[in-house]
Motif scaffolding. Structure first.
Motif, PDB file in Angstrom:
ATOM      1  N   ASN A 157       6.803 -12.755  -7.497  1.00 47.93           N
ATOM      2  CA  ASN A 157       7.284 -11.038  -6.391  1.00 47.93           C
ATOM      3  C   ASN A 157       6.656  -9.670  -7.485  1.00 47.93           C
ATOM      4  OD1 ASN A 157       9.347 -12.467  -4.930  1.00 47.93           O
ATOM      5  ND2 ASN A 157      10.945 -13.030  -6.740  1.00 47.93           N
ATOM      6  N   ASP A 158       5.760 -10.449  -8.163  1.00 51.13           N
ATOM      7  CA  ASP A 158       5.245  -9.103  -9.101  1.00 51.13           C
ATOM      8  C   ASP A 158       3.804  -9.126  -8.868  1.00 51.13           C
ATOM      9  OD1 ASP A 158       7.163  -8.489 -11.456  1.00 51.13           O
ATOM     10  OD2 ASP A 158       7.261 -10.342 -11.667  1.00 51.13           O
ATOM     11  N   ALA A 159       3.131  -7.663  -7.902  1.00 53.17           N
ATOM     12  CA  ALA A 159       1.572  -7.262  -8.086  1.00 53.17           C
ATOM     13  C   ALA A 159       1.189  -6.160  -8.712  1.00 53.17           C
ATOM     14  CB  ALA A 159       1.732  -7.272  -5.954  1.00 53.17           C
ATOM     15  N   ALA A 160      -0.024  -5.616  -8.442  1.00 56.42           N
ATOM     16  CA  ALA A 160      -0.456  -4.940  -9.473  1.00 56.42           C
ATOM     17  C   ALA A 160      -1.940  -4.682  -8.277  1.00 56.42           C
ATOM     18  CB  ALA A 160      -1.310  -5.445  -9.990  1.00 56.42           C
ATOM     19  N   GLY A 161      -1.532  -3.172  -7.986  1.00 53.57           N
ATOM     20  CA  GLY A 161      -3.383  -2.763  -7.363  1.00 53.57           C
ATOM     21  C   GLY A 161      -4.376  -1.268  -8.189  1.00 53.57           C
ATOM     22  N   THR A 162      -5.318  -1.691  -8.064  1.00 52.49           N
ATOM     23  CA  THR A 162      -5.867  -0.641  -8.717  1.00 52.49           C
ATOM     24  C   THR A 162      -6.636   0.035  -7.444  1.00 52.49           C
ATOM     25  OG1 THR A 162      -6.747  -2.077 -10.160  1.00 52.49           O
ATOM     26  CG2 THR A 162      -8.014  -0.332 -10.245  1.00 52.49           C
ATOM     27  N   ILE A 163      -6.204   1.639  -7.755  1.00 54.46           N
ATOM     28  CA  ILE A 163      -6.756   2.715  -6.299  1.00 54.46           C
ATOM     29  C   ILE A 163      -7.187   3.727  -7.290  1.00 54.46           C
ATOM     30  CG2 ILE A 163      -4.786   1.563  -5.256  1.00 54.46           C
ATOM     31  CD1 ILE A 163      -3.228   4.097  -5.996  1.00 54.46           C
ATOM     32  N   SER A 164      -7.873   4.975  -6.246  1.00 50.69           N
ATOM     33  CA  SER A 164      -7.695   6.334  -6.581  1.00 50.69           C
ATOM     34  C   SER A 164      -8.244   6.880  -5.577  1.00 50.69           C
ATOM     35  CB  SER A 164      -9.737   6.024  -7.373  1.00 50.69           C
ATOM     36  OG  SER A 164     -10.460   5.740  -6.138  1.00 50.69           O
TER      37      SER A 164
ATOM     38  N   ILE B  30      -8.421   1.329  -2.295  1.00 49.64           N
ATOM     39  CA  ILE B  30      -7.929  -0.180  -2.945  1.00 49.64           C
ATOM     40  C   ILE B  30      -9.411  -0.586  -3.449  1.00 49.64           C
ATOM     41  CG2 ILE B  30      -6.659  -2.173  -2.302  1.00 49.64           C
ATOM     42  CD1 ILE B  30      -5.099  -0.359  -0.241  1.00 49.64           C
ATOM     43  N   TRP B  31      -9.057  -1.199  -4.261  1.00 43.62           N
ATOM     44  CA  TRP B  31     -10.202  -0.718  -5.475  1.00 43.62           C
ATOM     45  C   TRP B  31      -9.815  -3.261  -5.662  1.00 43.62           C
ATOM     46  CZ3 TRP B  31     -14.469   0.661  -5.998  1.00 43.62           C
ATOM     47  CH2 TRP B  31     -14.753   2.365  -6.142  1.00 43.62           C
ATOM     48  N   PHE B  32      -8.221  -3.368  -5.888  1.00 39.93           N
ATOM     49  CA  PHE B  32      -7.747  -4.738  -6.177  1.00 39.93           C
ATOM     50  C   PHE B  32      -6.202  -4.614  -5.422  1.00 39.93           C
ATOM     51  CE2 PHE B  32      -4.970  -7.400  -8.703  1.00 39.93           C
ATOM     52  CZ  PHE B  32      -6.196  -8.514  -7.887  1.00 39.93           C
ATOM     53  N   LEU B  33      -5.490  -5.301  -5.144  1.00 41.77           N
ATOM     54  CA  LEU B  33      -4.293  -5.542  -4.938  1.00 41.77           C
ATOM     55  C   LEU B  33      -3.870  -6.882  -4.730  1.00 41.77           C
ATOM     56  CD1 LEU B  33      -1.865  -4.135  -4.278  1.00 41.77           C
ATOM     57  CD2 LEU B  33      -2.355  -4.151  -2.318  1.00 41.77           C
TER      58      LEU B  33
ATOM     59  N   VAL C  85      -1.399   0.060 -10.650  1.00 37.43           N
ATOM     60  CA  VAL C  85      -0.060   0.437 -10.310  1.00 37.43           C
ATOM     61  C   VAL C  85       0.000  -0.611 -10.297  1.00 37.43           C
ATOM     62  CG1 VAL C  85       1.595   1.823  -8.642  1.00 37.43           C
ATOM     63  CG2 VAL C  85      -0.653   1.949  -8.958  1.00 37.43           C
ATOM     64  N   TYR C  86       1.528  -1.008 -11.178  1.00 34.34           N
ATOM     65  CA  TYR C  86       2.749  -2.096 -11.118  1.00 34.34           C
ATOM     66  C   TYR C  86       3.484  -2.221 -10.091  1.00 34.34           C
ATOM     67  CZ  TYR C  86      -0.369  -3.371 -15.187  1.00 34.34           C
ATOM     68  OH  TYR C  86      -1.687  -3.299 -16.036  1.00 34.34           O
ATOM     69  N   ILE C  87       3.979  -3.295  -9.296  1.00 28.32           N
ATOM     70  CA  ILE C  87       5.144  -2.890  -8.539  1.00 28.32           C
ATOM     71  C   ILE C  87       5.560  -4.707  -8.390  1.00 28.32           C
ATOM     72  CG2 ILE C  87       4.462  -1.469  -6.616  1.00 28.32           C
ATOM     73  CD1 ILE C  87       2.612  -3.811  -5.398  1.00 28.32           C
TER      74      ILE C  87
ATOM     75  N   THR D 137       1.344  -1.059   0.267  1.00 30.80           N
ATOM     76  CA  THR D 137      -0.052   0.085   0.185  1.00 30.80           C
ATOM     77  C   THR D 137       0.724   1.489  -0.220  1.00 30.80           C
ATOM     78  OG1 THR D 137      -1.737  -1.155   1.324  1.00 30.80           O
ATOM     79  CG2 THR D 137      -1.958   1.327   1.237  1.00 30.80           C
ATOM     80  N   LYS D 138       2.132   1.343   0.906  1.00 25.22           N
ATOM     81  CA  LYS D 138       3.195   2.230   0.899  1.00 25.22           C
ATOM     82  C   LYS D 138       3.761   2.576  -0.053  1.00 25.22           C
ATOM     83  CE  LYS D 138       4.743   2.969   4.168  1.00 25.22           C
ATOM     84  NZ  LYS D 138       6.194   2.736   5.325  1.00 25.22           N
ATOM     85  N   ALA D 139       3.715   1.257  -1.557  1.00 22.44           N
ATOM     86  CA  ALA D 139       4.747   1.768  -2.745  1.00 22.44           C
ATOM     87  C   ALA D 139       3.175   1.895  -3.555  1.00 22.44           C
ATOM     88  CB  ALA D 139       4.883   0.219  -2.914  1.00 22.44           C
ATOM     89  N   LEU D 140       1.986   1.386  -3.207  1.00 26.77           N
ATOM     90  CA  LEU D 140       1.065   2.281  -4.035  1.00 26.77           C
ATOM     91  C   LEU D 140       1.007   4.317  -4.104  1.00 26.77           C
ATOM     92  CD1 LEU D 140      -1.661  -0.483  -3.937  1.00 26.77           C
ATOM     93  CD2 LEU D 140      -0.372  -0.057  -5.473  1.00 26.77           C
ATOM     94  N   SER D 141       1.068   4.379  -2.893  1.00 26.30           N
ATOM     95  CA  SER D 141       0.802   5.904  -2.508  1.00 26.30           C
ATOM     96  C   SER D 141       1.598   6.267  -3.059  1.00 26.30           C
ATOM     97  CB  SER D 141       0.808   6.205  -0.935  1.00 26.30           C
ATOM     98  OG  SER D 141       0.972   7.048  -0.261  1.00 26.30           O
ATOM     99  N   TYR D 142       3.258   5.905  -2.791  1.00 26.02           N
ATOM    100  CA  TYR D 142       4.551   6.136  -3.389  1.00 26.02           C
ATOM    101  C   TYR D 142       4.617   6.508  -4.799  1.00 26.02           C
ATOM    102  CZ  TYR D 142       9.408   6.429  -4.918  1.00 26.02           C
ATOM    103  OH  TYR D 142      10.658   6.211  -5.598  1.00 26.02           O
ATOM    104  N   ALA D 143       3.851   5.508  -5.811  1.00 24.94           N
ATOM    105  CA  ALA D 143       3.946   6.138  -7.189  1.00 24.94           C
ATOM    106  C   ALA D 143       2.717   6.878  -7.499  1.00 24.94           C
ATOM    107  CB  ALA D 143       3.812   4.726  -7.116  1.00 24.94           C
TER     108      ALA D 143
END
Length: 223
Positions: free
Chosen positions: A187-194, A177-180, A204-206, A161-167
């Motif tokens: 080692n790959d994740a993605a989150g849909t946020i607003s 957070i709609w999806f994470l 966001v891809y991390i 969550t911190k990485a999504l905020s940082y990006a």
């Protein structure tokens, strides 16, 4: 005994009685005067004592007034002091809110400062693709080997969550957070946020960097 002697003896007796009566009357008068004096002292003395006692029982109006005034002044000073503290607190809170908003704005600007922005393909649902070589891992307190944990509230979830905020520059406190979840690799994740006002939505891809935590690699601004 001659008539002269008899008359003289009677005269002396009457004279003695008269003197005796005068002395008695004088003594009676003195006693009466003493009675009056003592009686008046008793009567007026008690009355004066009662008045003195009543006077002593009465509160000192002037002193009470001064005490009330002092208490009122002290109360007013405390009220003014509390008002000043309240004003200082409100001012500090306002300054804190302004500073936080400024920091959020600067963070959002910094997150895209060196970014490369590419327009999305028509019909793809992607308005823009954002990539930034300046992004770095956010850091971690986790140890290796790392295994992604997508349980909400876990340490890994919080760091993602911190990485999504940082990006994106969206504060965690203002983030939906709609999806994470996983993005195809361990080692790959993605989150849909607003943001909470839903004015914009990002995917966001991390990726996990060993011993350094999650690092953003790409953002898609969705239509």
């Amino acid at each position: 005994m001659s008539n002269y002697q008899i008359n003289n003896s009677r005269f002396e007796k009457r004279d003695k009685r008269r003197k005796t009566n005068v002395v008695l009357n004088t003594l009676i008068g003195l006693v009466f005067v003493l009675i009056l004096v003592i009686g008046s002292q008793l009567i007026f003395g008690d009355s004066g004592a009662e008045k003195t006692a009543k006077y002593n029982e009465q509160p000192d109006i002037k002193l009470a007034s001064e005490e009330n005034k002092a208490e009122q002044d002290d109360s007013n000073e405390k009220t003014d002091e509390n008002d000043d503290k309240s004003e200082d607190k409100d001012l500090n809170e306002d300054e804190g809110i302004e500073e936080e908003a400024k920091e959020d704005e600067e963070t959002e600007e910094d997150s895209f400062e060196q970014a490369t922005i590419t327009e999305g393909e028509p019909g793809s649902g992607i308005a823009e693709t954002i990539e930034n070589p300046a992004w770095s891992p956010i850091g971690t307190s986790q140890t290796e080997p790392h295994s992604a944990n997508y349980t909400k509230g876990s340490q890994d979830w919080n760091e993602m969550t911190k990485a999504l905020s940082y990006a994106t520059g969206i504060p965690e406190s203002d983030m939906i957070i709609w999806f994470l979840g996983n993005n195809g690799g361990p080692n790959d994740a993605a989150g849909t946020i607003s943001p909470k006002d839903k004015s914009v939505k990002y995917k966001v891809y991390i990726t996990w960097v060993e011993n350094n935590g999650w690092k953003p690699t790409k953002i898609e601004k969705l239509n």
